[in-house]
Write a protein that holds these residues in place. Structure first.
Motif, PDB file in Angstrom:
ATOM      1  N   GLU A  83       0.827  -1.218   0.000  1.00  0.00           N
ATOM      2  CA  GLU A  83       0.000   0.000   0.000  1.00  0.00           C
ATOM      3  C   GLU A  83       0.861   1.268   0.000  1.00  0.00           C
ATOM      4  N   GLU A  86       1.394   1.926  -3.602  1.00  0.00           N
ATOM      5  CA  GLU A  86       0.172   2.358  -4.279  1.00  0.00           C
ATOM      6  C   GLU A  86      -0.108   3.838  -3.984  1.00  0.00           C
ATOM      7  N   LEU A  90      -0.237   7.206  -6.494  1.00  0.00           N
ATOM      8  CA  LEU A  90      -1.381   8.116  -6.606  1.00  0.00           C
ATOM      9  C   LEU A  90      -0.979   9.544  -6.239  1.00  0.00           C
ATOM     10  N   MET A 382      -6.333   3.124   2.099  1.00  0.00           N
ATOM     11  CA  MET A 382      -6.384   3.015   0.640  1.00  0.00           C
ATOM     12  C   MET A 382      -7.808   2.797   0.131  1.00  0.00           C
ATOM     13  N   ARG A 386      -9.102   5.272  -2.680  1.00  0.00           N
ATOM     14  CA  ARG A 386      -9.642   4.801  -3.965  1.00  0.00           C
ATOM     15  C   ARG A 386     -11.049   5.335  -4.178  1.00  0.00           C
ATOM     16  N   GLN A 387     -11.813   5.318  -3.107  1.00  0.00           N
ATOM     17  CA  GLN A 387     -13.189   5.778  -3.212  1.00  0.00           C
ATOM     18  C   GLN A 387     -13.264   7.248  -3.607  1.00  0.00           C
ATOM     19  N   LEU A 391     -11.624   5.467  -8.065  1.00  0.00           N
ATOM     20  CA  LEU A 391     -10.982   4.268  -8.608  1.00  0.00           C
ATOM     21  C   LEU A 391     -11.806   3.064  -8.193  1.00  0.00           C
ATOM     22  N   PRO A 393     -12.847  -0.169  -6.323  1.00  0.00           N
ATOM     23  CA  PRO A 393     -12.474  -0.704  -5.024  1.00  0.00           C
ATOM     24  C   PRO A 393     -11.599  -1.947  -5.178  1.00  0.00           C
TER      25      PRO A 393
END
Ligand code: TRP
Ligand code: SF4
Length: 397
Positions: A83, A86, A90, A382, A386-387, A391, A393
């Motif tokens: 994570e 990730e 982002l 995360m 993402r929400q 993006l 889920p």
């Protein structure tokens, strides 16, 4: 609270007094995350990675030897928690290049490490990787030394930008005010603290207001994020801005009088064996003016004295300083109480490290458990990131 260290292998007394000792003390006052920044090691050391695993293990053993307690703190390795990567990706989408180019360590390190090619994408982005390391756990505090303050600063800027971009919602103010009313008897205190922070930047007010929001009973999660964001601005706080917890770092000289550093080869290991510690200290550089026993010296010009200040108290030092200035004592007399202290310390570390040195599988188990705990927190962040970025889920495993 969260902090990290690059894996440099076995730590020395400079590392201990510079950071680790502080972590050990803090872990009892805060919910703490400590991680080995192994990806960070690659940003400057990508050419030879053969020692990386050993360095990670050796450093974690030193943490445990120094008193980091895995039953109290979450201890893990960065690369076990994807994570971080990730979030780094982002955040890279919204971080202006100029912010990274202006981080002071960027040019400094390129100049200092001339033998390496640091004109890489990874090296430029490393402060942002650090931001992701931090923000993915949404900590209140990041304990670091002076050299890392700029990195926490950029982390705060990135968080602010992220929240502004992805935490805006129509009618935020109206929704936030409605959420304030849900605080019931605490609503007035919250409003007052918020005003104090906004009018004068009062950090204590910020922390107290956050505390109210965190502990308010029965508040829906969405309102909790709104109220956290409302203290500082007009967007939902997805990634709260962390505070620097500045670590006081005493001067720890190495055996040659320069700053103790692995690259100078002048170190005393954190769990070095007593004979070797005593031998090193006996031959340690003193005031260069004291060539013979009969020469007077000046403690203020002596690196041994700086170590004394870290390890012994005023009452021990006063007669030694007088003896130095009058040539009443020799340097070995002066060094002995210091040797006793340091040997006692390294000996205790040596003993605490022994079970892990004998059975390295115990280290692996601690790190596996730590990564699992860390991932629970990181995954929750995360999911929300993402929400808000629209993006997809995560796919259920
Ligand atoms: N950059 C830090 C160092 O070189 C290590 C680090 C990486 C770190 N990520 C972090 C420290 C997050 C604090 C928080 O020492
Ligand atoms: Fe240094 Fe102590 Fe020797 Fe003075 S007596 S020069 S302070 S080691």
């Amino acid at each position: 609270m969260l902090s990290g260290m690059r894996p440099t292998g076995q730590l020395h007394l400079g590392n201990y007094h510079g950071a680790l000792k502080n972590w050990v003390a803090l872990q009892h006052g805060y919910e703490s995350y400590f991680f080995v920044a192994d990806w960070h090691a690659l940003t400057t050391g990508y050419e030879d990675t053969s020692k990386l695993q050993d360095h990670v293990r050796e450093m974690v053993i030193d943490w445990l030897a120094a008193g980091i307690d895995p039953a109290v703190s979450t201890v893990f390795v960065q690369s076990h928690v994807p994570e971080h990567a990730e979030l780094h990706l982002l955040l890279s989408m919204v971080t202006p290049l100029g912010w990274l180019e202006r981080v002071p360590t960027y040019k400094d390190q390129q100049e200092q490490l001339k033998e390496k090619d640091l004109a890489t994408y990874g090296f430029l982005g490393y402060p942002l990787l650090q931001s992701a390391d931090i923000l993915v756990y949404r900590p209140e505090f990041v304990p670091v030394g002076e050299d890392q303050v700029a990195h926490v600063e950029i982390t705060r800027e990135v968080a602010r930008r992220f929240n502004h971009l992805f935490g805006s919602e129509p009618d935020f103010k109206k929704k936030a005010e409605a959420a304030v009313r849900l605080l019931g008897p605490q609503a007035g205190v919250y409003a007052q603290l918020r005003r104090r922070f906004q009018e004068s930047g009062d950090q204590t007010a910020l922390l107290e207001a956050r505390d109210i929001v965190r502990h308010a009973p029965g508040l829906p999660d969405a309102d909790r994020r709104r109220l956290a964001g409302y203290i500082e601005g007009l967007s939902v706080s997805i990634l709260p801005e962390p505070q620097v917890l500045l670590t006081h770092t005493p001067k720890v000289p190495g055996l040659d009088g320069r700053k103790m550093s692995k690259s100078y080869g002048n170190t005393i290991g954190l769990r070095e064996d007593p004979d070797s510690v005593a031998k090193k200290l006996r031959t340690m550089q003193t005031d260069p003016a004291r060539v013979r026993r009969t020469d007077v010296g000046d403690p203020d010009k002596c690196p041994v004295w700086d170590l004394h200040k870290v390890y012994t108290d005023e009452a021990t030092r006063a007669p030694l300083a007088a003896g130095c200035r009058s040539a009443g004592i020799g340097c070995l007399d002066c060094k002995q109480p210091l040797i006793d202290r340091i040997v006692a310390e390294t000996q205790a570390m040596h003993e605490r490290a022994a079970p892990y040195v004998q059975d390295p599988a115990r280290i692996d188990a601690i790190l596996a458990e730590g990564a699992e705990k860390a991932r629970v927190t990181a995954r929750a962040t995360m999911a929300e990131v993402r929400q808000v970025m629209n993006l997809a889920p995560a796919v259920k495993a």
